[in-house]
Design a protein around this motif. Structure first.
Motif, PDB file in Angstrom:
ATOM      1  N   LEU A 132       0.809  -1.208   0.000  1.00 22.37           N
ATOM      2  CA  LEU A 132       0.000   0.000   0.000  1.00 22.37           C
ATOM      3  C   LEU A 132       0.849   1.268   0.000  1.00 22.37           C
ATOM      4  CD1 LEU A 132      -2.631  -1.017   2.721  1.00 22.37           C
ATOM      5  CD2 LEU A 132      -2.655  -1.521   0.268  1.00 22.37           C
ATOM      6  N   VAL A 134       1.540   4.652   1.583  1.00 23.32           N
ATOM      7  CA  VAL A 134       1.318   5.197   2.928  1.00 23.32           C
ATOM      8  C   VAL A 134       2.010   6.544   3.055  1.00 23.32           C
ATOM      9  CG1 VAL A 134       1.078   2.905   3.963  1.00 23.32           C
ATOM     10  CG2 VAL A 134       3.332   3.995   3.886  1.00 23.32           C
ATOM     11  N   ARG A 168       0.408  -4.449   3.474  1.00 25.58           N
ATOM     12  CA  ARG A 168      -0.840  -4.153   4.182  1.00 25.58           C
ATOM     13  C   ARG A 168      -0.843  -4.733   5.588  1.00 25.58           C
ATOM     14  NH1 ARG A 168      -6.947  -4.164   1.786  1.00 25.58           N
ATOM     15  NH2 ARG A 168      -7.974  -3.476   3.690  1.00 25.58           N
ATOM     16  N   ALA A 171       0.968  -2.298   7.643  1.00 22.70           N
ATOM     17  CA  ALA A 171       0.280  -1.011   7.729  1.00 22.70           C
ATOM     18  C   ALA A 171      -0.920  -1.075   8.666  1.00 22.70           C
ATOM     19  CB  ALA A 171      -0.159  -0.575   6.337  1.00 22.70           C
ATOM     20  N   GLU A 172      -1.569  -2.245   8.737  1.00 19.79           N
ATOM     21  CA  GLU A 172      -2.744  -2.375   9.586  1.00 19.79           C
ATOM     22  C   GLU A 172      -2.400  -2.394  11.067  1.00 19.79           C
ATOM     23  OE1 GLU A 172      -5.712  -2.185   8.690  1.00 19.79           O
ATOM     24  OE2 GLU A 172      -5.904  -2.777   6.594  1.00 19.79           O
ATOM     25  N   GLN A 178      -0.277   6.553   7.667  1.00 20.17           N
ATOM     26  CA  GLN A 178      -1.661   6.502   7.218  1.00 20.17           C
ATOM     27  C   GLN A 178      -1.702   5.869   5.832  1.00 20.17           C
ATOM     28  OE1 GLN A 178      -2.640  10.800   7.999  1.00 20.17           O
ATOM     29  NE2 GLN A 178      -4.569   9.912   8.693  1.00 20.17           N
ATOM     30  N   GLN A 179      -2.691   5.012   5.627  1.00 15.57           N
ATOM     31  CA  GLN A 179      -2.889   4.385   4.333  1.00 15.57           C
ATOM     32  C   GLN A 179      -3.655   5.359   3.426  1.00 15.57           C
ATOM     33  OE1 GLN A 179      -4.746   0.499   5.119  1.00 15.57           O
ATOM     34  NE2 GLN A 179      -3.752   0.578   7.130  1.00 15.57           N
ATOM     35  N   VAL A 181      -6.099   6.370   0.582  1.00 14.83           N
ATOM     36  CA  VAL A 181      -7.254   5.743  -0.057  1.00 14.83           C
ATOM     37  C   VAL A 181      -8.002   6.770  -0.913  1.00 14.83           C
ATOM     38  CG1 VAL A 181      -7.666   3.792   1.492  1.00 14.83           C
ATOM     39  CG2 VAL A 181      -8.436   6.056   2.163  1.00 14.83           C
ATOM     40  N   HIS A 218      -7.744   1.369  -1.533  1.00 15.03           N
ATOM     41  CA  HIS A 218      -6.335   1.639  -1.285  1.00 15.03           C
ATOM     42  C   HIS A 218      -5.551   1.916  -2.570  1.00 15.03           C
ATOM     43  CE1 HIS A 218      -7.365  -0.466   2.485  1.00 15.03           C
ATOM     44  NE2 HIS A 218      -6.422   0.280   3.016  1.00 15.03           N
ATOM     45  N   GLU A 220      -2.194   1.404  -4.348  1.00 14.82           N
ATOM     46  CA  GLU A 220      -1.209   0.339  -4.190  1.00 14.82           C
ATOM     47  C   GLU A 220       0.029   0.634  -5.035  1.00 14.82           C
ATOM     48  OE1 GLU A 220      -2.923  -3.511  -4.869  1.00 14.82           O
ATOM     49  OE2 GLU A 220      -4.884  -2.875  -4.111  1.00 14.82           O
ATOM     50  N   GLN A 269      -6.188   5.512  10.704  1.00 10.31           N
ATOM     51  CA  GLN A 269      -5.246   4.751   9.879  1.00 10.31           C
ATOM     52  C   GLN A 269      -5.262   5.176   8.411  1.00 10.31           C
ATOM     53  OE1 GLN A 269      -6.607   0.688  11.230  1.00 10.31           O
ATOM     54  NE2 GLN A 269      -4.430   0.308  10.994  1.00 10.31           N
ATOM     55  N   HIS A 270      -6.302   5.883   7.988  1.00 14.06           N
ATOM     56  CA  HIS A 270      -6.481   6.183   6.572  1.00 14.06           C
ATOM     57  C   HIS A 270      -6.545   7.684   6.302  1.00 14.06           C
ATOM     58  CE1 HIS A 270      -7.904   2.002   6.901  1.00 14.06           C
ATOM     59  NE2 HIS A 270      -7.577   1.885   5.624  1.00 14.06           N
TER      60      HIS A 270
END
Length: 364
Positions: A132, A134, A168, A171-172, A178-179, A181, A218, A220, A269-270
């Motif tokens: 991902l 980030v 991922r 990242a989780e 932060q991811q 999106v 996401h 990528e 997180q996003h």
């Protein structure tokens, strides 16, 4: 199909090379090819093919196609196509299913099936191991619509054409990044906006039975690898739209803001970049998306005024969008942190654990 076109050109001379390339080129376009991750080419020698063809029949007479000469030419045509198009189809596996000796001993179809299944499972594992895009968490909280701030934030993420990517799974587990999106608000040529209602049994409680205005997911590493730096978000959006919808013809993409929602673990997180995308065509949700997330016949196109009356039934991020783009009024209870009850916090790289507010009293 490509094999037959090659046969008609090479063996029978009924197609010119230009005609062959024109026909095959249409079916090899990204529009269709992007849906394929792997191609299996099964072949057999003509003796095996004819034995299989005639073993359950009363006659051993050769047919107009099922004869040794045509079968050999067809096999050569398919192998030629596989070699010629190997640069367009990354994973092409050739499996020879011919009888193994003159006695007619059959190959192990169970073994062939095992090999094929093993390769498919391996590909699924590779695809599910997402890498991902980030970024360092932003300070801003809420919805930011300033063009200057959007450009500044996007530039910082791309980091002078050296963006940061993370598996991922990793990242989780952290709040240190932060991811990214990208999401789209779809508007049709009549000025109406895409809206779909989620099923009541989706995993995340705050989304159950809620309407959404957003399509996306996401960003990528493949979106970066397959696009110019300034097209990464758009490349991601086009991929996500194609994966979730049928018939949406993207005409115009316009960034309108980004969301940093600190009320929940998921939100923290996003970093969601919102785009308004004008689309043509008759848009429907793909069967897989319907089965996983949405109910039947839940897609509708609504005016801004209709969406404003529906605001209580929107998911949290769609409420942000409705407030920012349509001047919708969000009830105070929907903006309360208790909307995201159940978040248990995450462990930072430093080892410290961050916890989110627990619900106080009854939800509105």
């Amino acid at each position: 199909m490509a094999g037959w076109m090659e046969y008609l050109r090479k063996a029978e001379g009924r197609l010119s090379e230009e005609d062959r390339d024109c026909i095959v080129g249409f079916f090899a376009r990204d529009l269709w090819r992007c849906r394929q991750n792997m191609v299996f080419l099964f072949t057999a020698d003509h003796a095996t093919s004819l034995r299989r063809e005639t073993e359950d029949k009363l006659t051993l007479e050769a047919g107009s196609v099922m004869n040794a000469d045509i079968l050999d030419k067809l096999k050569d045509a398919y192998k030629s196509v596989a070699n010629r198009l190997s640069d367009q189809f990354d994973l092409v596996y050739h499996v020879d299913t011919s009888f193994q000796d003159q006695s007619g001993r059959r190959p192990s179809f169970q073994q062939i099936a095992y090999v094929i299944a093993e390769r498919i499972v391996k590909l699924i594992q590779e695809l599910s191991a997402q890498v991902l895009l980030v970024t360092t968490p932003v300070d801003f909280k809420g919805f930011e619509s300033s063009d200057e701030q959007i450009e500044k934030t996007v530039a910082s993420i791309l980091n002078s054409n050296k963006p940061r990517f993370l598996a991922r799974e990793s990242a989780e587990k952290t709040l240190d990044v932060q991811q990214v999106v990208p999401y789209a608000v779809l508007v049709n040529t009549e000025g109406k906006y895409f809206c779909a209602k989620r099923r009541s049994d989706v995993d995340r409680k705050e989304l159950q039975g809620k309407h959404t205005l957003l399509v996306g997911g996401h960003a990528e590493q493949r979106d970066w690898d397959e696009a110019k730096p300034n097209q990464v978000f758009e490349n991601c959006l086009r991929r996500e739209i194609d994966e979730e919808l049928i018939g949406a013809q993207v005409r115009k993409v316009r960034p309108v803001g980004f969301i940093h929602d600190v009320r929940s673990r998921m939100g923290s997180q996003h970093l969601a970049f919102i785009h308004e995308i004008t689309v043509g065509g008759r848009t429907v949700i793909r069967r897989q998306a319907l089965d996983q997330e949405f109910g039947r016949e839940t897609v509708s196109w609504k005016t801004k005024e209709e969406i404003k009356t529906l605001v209580k039934e929107l998911d949290p991020w769609s409420q942000f969008v409705a407030a920012a783009l349509f001047d919708a009024s969000i009830p105070s209870s929907d903006g309360d942190p208790t909307l995201f009850a159940g978040d248990q916090g995450l462990v930072h790289a430093s080892g410290k654990k961050r916890r989110f507010p627990k619900p106080k009293g009854k939800r509105g």
